[in-house]
Design a protein around this motif. Sequence first.
Motif, PDB file in Angstrom:
ATOM      1  N   ARG A   1       3.389  10.650   1.916  1.00 20.18           N
ATOM      2  CA  ARG A   1       4.081  10.865   0.641  1.00 20.18           C
ATOM      3  C   ARG A   1       5.170  11.906   0.833  1.00 20.18           C
ATOM      4  NH1 ARG A   1      -1.532  11.064  -1.395  1.00 20.18           N
ATOM      5  NH2 ARG A   1      -1.954   9.005  -2.228  1.00 20.18           N
TER       6      ARG A   1
ATOM      7  N   ALA B   1       0.840  -1.207   0.000  1.00 22.15           N
ATOM      8  CA  ALA B   1       0.000   0.000   0.000  1.00 22.15           C
ATOM      9  C   ALA B   1       0.871   1.251   0.000  1.00 22.15           C
ATOM     10  CB  ALA B   1      -0.936  -0.014   1.203  1.00 22.15           C
TER      11      ALA B   1
ATOM     12  N   ARG C   1      -0.107  15.152   0.899  1.00 19.65           N
ATOM     13  CA  ARG C   1      -1.081  14.148   0.452  1.00 19.65           C
ATOM     14  C   ARG C   1      -1.487  14.321  -1.002  1.00 19.65           C
ATOM     15  NH1 ARG C   1      -2.984  10.422   3.194  1.00 19.65           N
ATOM     16  NH2 ARG C   1      -4.873  10.237   1.984  1.00 19.65           N
TER      17      ARG C   1
ATOM     18  N   ARG D   1       2.303   1.683  -3.473  1.00 16.51           N
ATOM     19  CA  ARG D   1       1.259   2.119  -4.419  1.00 16.51           C
ATOM     20  C   ARG D   1       0.674   3.484  -4.047  1.00 16.51           C
ATOM     21  NH1 ARG D   1      -3.072  -0.694  -3.859  1.00 16.51           N
ATOM     22  NH2 ARG D   1      -2.409  -1.981  -2.143  1.00 16.51           N
ATOM     23  N   LYS D   2       1.040   3.999  -2.850  1.00 15.20           N
ATOM     24  CA  LYS D   2       0.531   5.286  -2.354  1.00 15.20           C
ATOM     25  C   LYS D   2      -0.986   5.261  -2.230  1.00 15.20           C
ATOM     26  CE  LYS D   2       2.695   7.224  -5.706  1.00 15.20           C
ATOM     27  NZ  LYS D   2       3.231   8.092  -6.711  1.00 15.20           N
ATOM     28  N   THR D   3      -1.509   4.153  -1.689  1.00 15.02           N
ATOM     29  CA  THR D   3      -2.946   3.949  -1.560  1.00 15.02           C
ATOM     30  C   THR D   3      -3.313   3.710  -0.102  1.00 15.02           C
ATOM     31  OG1 THR D   3      -2.914   2.874  -3.730  1.00 15.02           O
ATOM     32  CG2 THR D   3      -4.873   2.552  -2.382  1.00 15.02           C
ATOM     33  N   ASP D   4      -4.133   4.588   0.467  1.00 15.10           N
ATOM     34  CA  ASP D   4      -4.619   4.365   1.826  1.00 15.10           C
ATOM     35  C   ASP D   4      -5.350   3.028   1.870  1.00 15.10           C
ATOM     36  OD1 ASP D   4      -3.623   6.891   2.298  1.00 15.10           O
ATOM     37  OD2 ASP D   4      -5.574   7.836   2.555  1.00 15.10           O
ATOM     38  N   ALA D   5      -5.329   2.379   3.027  1.00 12.74           N
ATOM     39  CA  ALA D   5      -5.914   1.041   3.126  1.00 12.74           C
ATOM     40  C   ALA D   5      -6.702   0.892   4.421  1.00 12.74           C
ATOM     41  CB  ALA D   5      -4.810  -0.005   3.059  1.00 12.74           C
TER      42      ALA D   5
ATOM     43  N   LYS E   1      -4.982  11.651   8.339  1.00 11.09           N
ATOM     44  CA  LYS E   1      -4.528  12.237   7.074  1.00 11.09           C
ATOM     45  C   LYS E   1      -3.764  13.537   7.311  1.00 11.09           C
ATOM     46  CE  LYS E   1      -8.121  10.184   4.218  1.00 11.09           C
ATOM     47  NZ  LYS E   1      -9.309  10.448   3.388  1.00 11.09           N
TER      48      LYS E   1
END
Length: 176
Positions: free
Chosen positions: A129, A101, A133, A104-108, A161
């Motif tokens: 990042r 994650a 964000r 891929r820079k994807t919150d999970a 966040k």
Amino acid sequence: MQTTGIVRRIDDLGRVVVPKEIRRRLNLREGDPMELFTDGNRLILEKYFPMGQYVGQAIEYVRAFQSVAQRYIFVTDTDKVIASVLRDFSDAPLSAELADAIRRKTDAENIPFQPGEDCAEAEYAAIIRDGNRDSIGEGIGAVVLVSNGSPTDDALKTQIKIATDFLGRLANKGGW
């Protein structure tokens, strides 16, 4: 220092190939940033962790969050926990799902936090990042809310966040 018995030559562009077995043992992947140091006539190559220099700030944030929200969070770099109020989790490795994650820079949500069968679960993981964000920068870590059976509302996710944005700006050489 452990010898490997492997010798490599520098090519005409100044490159040296790190053998696959060493990359695997040190968990190095294509695209990982490396930092170079010299010590006399020695060249030392280390995996670079942008979050490493901000461990103190991350620990203070984790303490403040736990004190106010009464929930446990961890701050990670790309490989391990760097800030936790729980000693058992300091320097703990990340699960493959969480590391993926971050890449891929994807919150999970609801993914294993650590490797293994009896591991803690990340109820929510927001990715840090390099920048903020909204940047297209690299994923350099995560702020992870550990599951405790209580529901996670949007306000709690927003707080997490905000932490990722702040830490990403710190790590972005010059930040603001």
